[in-house]
Design a protein around this motif. Structure first.
Motif, PDB file in Angstrom:
ATOM      1  N   THR A  33     -14.624  -4.927   2.920  1.00 58.96           N
ATOM      2  CA  THR A  33     -15.870  -5.802   3.395  1.00 58.96           C
ATOM      3  C   THR A  33     -15.376  -6.219   4.815  1.00 58.96           C
ATOM      4  OG1 THR A  33     -15.788  -6.586   1.084  1.00 58.96           O
ATOM      5  CG2 THR A  33     -16.882  -7.999   2.627  1.00 58.96           C
ATOM      6  N   ALA A  35     -15.898  -8.867   7.257  1.00 49.18           N
ATOM      7  CA  ALA A  35     -16.432 -10.286   7.514  1.00 49.18           C
ATOM      8  C   ALA A  35     -16.692 -10.625   8.747  1.00 49.18           C
ATOM      9  CB  ALA A  35     -15.005 -11.160   7.250  1.00 49.18           C
ATOM     10  N   ARG A  54     -25.971 -18.270   6.185  1.00 49.25           N
ATOM     11  CA  ARG A  54     -25.583 -18.531   4.793  1.00 49.25           C
ATOM     12  C   ARG A  54     -24.359 -18.460   4.114  1.00 49.25           C
ATOM     13  NH1 ARG A  54     -30.277 -13.888   3.157  1.00 49.25           N
ATOM     14  NH2 ARG A  54     -32.138 -15.534   3.409  1.00 49.25           N
ATOM     15  N   SER A  55     -24.067 -18.945   3.125  1.00 51.80           N
ATOM     16  CA  SER A  55     -22.689 -18.771   2.627  1.00 51.80           C
ATOM     17  C   SER A  55     -22.284 -17.287   2.692  1.00 51.80           C
ATOM     18  CB  SER A  55     -22.782 -19.375   1.222  1.00 51.80           C
ATOM     19  OG  SER A  55     -22.945 -20.849   1.240  1.00 51.80           O
ATOM     20  N   GLY A  56     -21.123 -16.874   3.132  1.00 50.52           N
ATOM     21  CA  GLY A  56     -20.590 -15.648   2.983  1.00 50.52           C
ATOM     22  C   GLY A  56     -20.955 -14.796   4.360  1.00 50.52           C
ATOM     23  N   GLY A  58     -19.878 -15.136   7.444  1.00 46.58           N
ATOM     24  CA  GLY A  58     -18.740 -14.981   7.944  1.00 46.58           C
ATOM     25  C   GLY A  58     -18.296 -16.185   9.102  1.00 46.58           C
ATOM     26  N   SER A  60     -16.833 -19.193   8.059  1.00 44.18           N
ATOM     27  CA  SER A  60     -15.565 -19.750   7.960  1.00 44.18           C
ATOM     28  C   SER A  60     -14.494 -18.817   8.690  1.00 44.18           C
ATOM     29  CB  SER A  60     -15.319 -19.800   6.407  1.00 44.18           C
ATOM     30  OG  SER A  60     -15.904 -20.892   5.878  1.00 44.18           O
ATOM     31  N   THR A  61     -14.557 -17.332   8.591  1.00 47.55           N
ATOM     32  CA  THR A  61     -13.819 -16.390   9.028  1.00 47.55           C
ATOM     33  C   THR A  61     -13.890 -16.696  10.734  1.00 47.55           C
ATOM     34  OG1 THR A  61     -14.037 -14.811   7.357  1.00 47.55           O
ATOM     35  CG2 THR A  61     -12.962 -13.940   9.342  1.00 47.55           C
TER      36      THR A  61
END
Length: 360
Positions: A33, A35, A54-56, A58, A60-61
């Motif tokens: 995956t 990120a 949106r959540s997911g 990227g 936070s990464t």
């Protein structure tokens, strides 16, 4: 003037053209995956830069790569003029002290007083106790909590805890402040007060602020520029008023749905893809055209060509932004094209949403 407003900070606005963050083709995968999938962007000194998605997506990464907690697989990450991508952990430590972090859930130590929490980064650095407590008092004054120095976190409201978190992030006089969903756990009124504080800190200290958030109103309120991230890629970037006023991608339009005018549901429910008495068009505008005589000019050029169904004008960064919905008679297919061409020539983005099946 407070002692922590240094000459360097006062001059930061003059250096606004200098990049404090520069990412080039940054990639990070977790298994199969991606990120981060080729992220490139710059953040200038002294600006407030928002990253939304949106959540997911990227976010936070990305923020973990910015502070060195996550290692990119490839690409360059320049922070304050230095590429951190290949630095060893020991080399990253002094750089991290140049980066302040504020978090969604505050991350305060419950067994320490407010002033001890604020002074903790300085204690870790080995700063003498009198100096670090003096710095804590200065920062408590800055965030409006001078009377809470001896209090413990359990006695504070959520907004007060976040103010302490902001003060702690500023303790080591960072060059960059990263905010990771810092207002997500707060009510709307408290959120507004925290955003006002961040804007004030940016203005007083010339401090660069990067906001990672999924809350569009946060970006709208205080950011100078914004990047939209989706599936690990930057899909749109620009001045906040321009992106919010005339979003170019479907993901951006979806994210902005809660703060932009939307076609009323009772009209949306009766739209058809092919038949109807009127074509319903959305019209997005940003800048001077958004409050000009656009529709008066349209009426003069194409009499009886449309009616206004819904919409409104807002102001972001002192710039007008607008979204309108108009109905164009469907009896003559050429008329719809003529209206769209007229509006597009005046920098509007026009989309046919469907055909109204009930309007007489």
């Amino acid at each position: 003037m407070n002692s922590f407003v240094s000459a360097a900070a006062i001059g930061a606005k003059a250096e606004a053209a200098v990049d404090i963050i520069r990412l080039s083709d940054v990639r990070r995968r977790f298994g199969e995956t991606p990120a981060l999938d080729g992220i490139s962007l710059t953040v200038r000194k002294g600006e407030i830069f928002g990253i939304i998605g949106r959540s997911g997506a990227g976010k936070s990464t990305l923020i973990r790569c910015l502070n060195g907690l996550e290692r990119a697989d490839s690409g360059e990450i320049h922070i304050d003029g230095r590429d951190i991508a290949g630095l060893a952990e020991q080399e990253l430590q002094p750089l991290r002290r140049r980066i302040g972090m504020i978090f969604q859930h505050f991350n305060l130590l419950s067994a320490k007083t407010v002033e001890e929490n604020i002074a903790l980064p300085l204690k870790i650095e080995g700063v003498a106790k009198p100096e670090r407590l003096q710095r804590a008092r200065e920062l408590l004054d800055l965030v409006g909590l001078s009377d809470k120095a001896k209090a413990y976190p359990a006695s504070l409201s959520g907004g007060q805890k976040q103010r302490v978190g902001i003060a702690r992030a500023l303790a080591a006089r960072p060059a960059l402040l990263l905010s990771d969903e810092a207002t997500s756990a707060l009510d709307p009124e408290t959120t507004r007060s925290i955003l006002s504080l961040l804007k004030d800190i940016n203005r007083k200290l010339g401090l660069t602020v990067v906001l990672i958030t999924h809350e569009m109103e946060v970006i709208r309120s205080i950011a100078d520029r914004v990047a939209v991230i989706d599936a690990g890629r930057i899909v749109e970037e620009g001045q906040v008023w321009s992106v919010f006023g005339n979003p170019q991608t479907a993901i951006t339009r979806s994210l902005l749905g809660s703060i932009r005018p939307q076609l009323p549901e009772h009209i949306t429910a009766r739209l058809s893809a092919e038949t109807g008495s009127e074509a319903i068009l959305s019209v997005d505008l940003a800048g001077p055209e958004a409050q000009g005589a656009l529709f008066a000019d349209l009426s003069a050029a194409l009499p009886h060509s449309f009616r206004l169904v819904h919409g409104g004008i807002d102001h972001i960064q002192n710039q007008p932004v607008a979204r309108f919905f108009i109905a164009v008679p469907a009896r003559d297919p050429r008329l719809q094209d003529q209206v769209a061409q007229f509006l597009t020539a005046r920098s509007a983005r026009v989309e046919v949403l469907g055909y109204d099946t009930d309007h007489a």
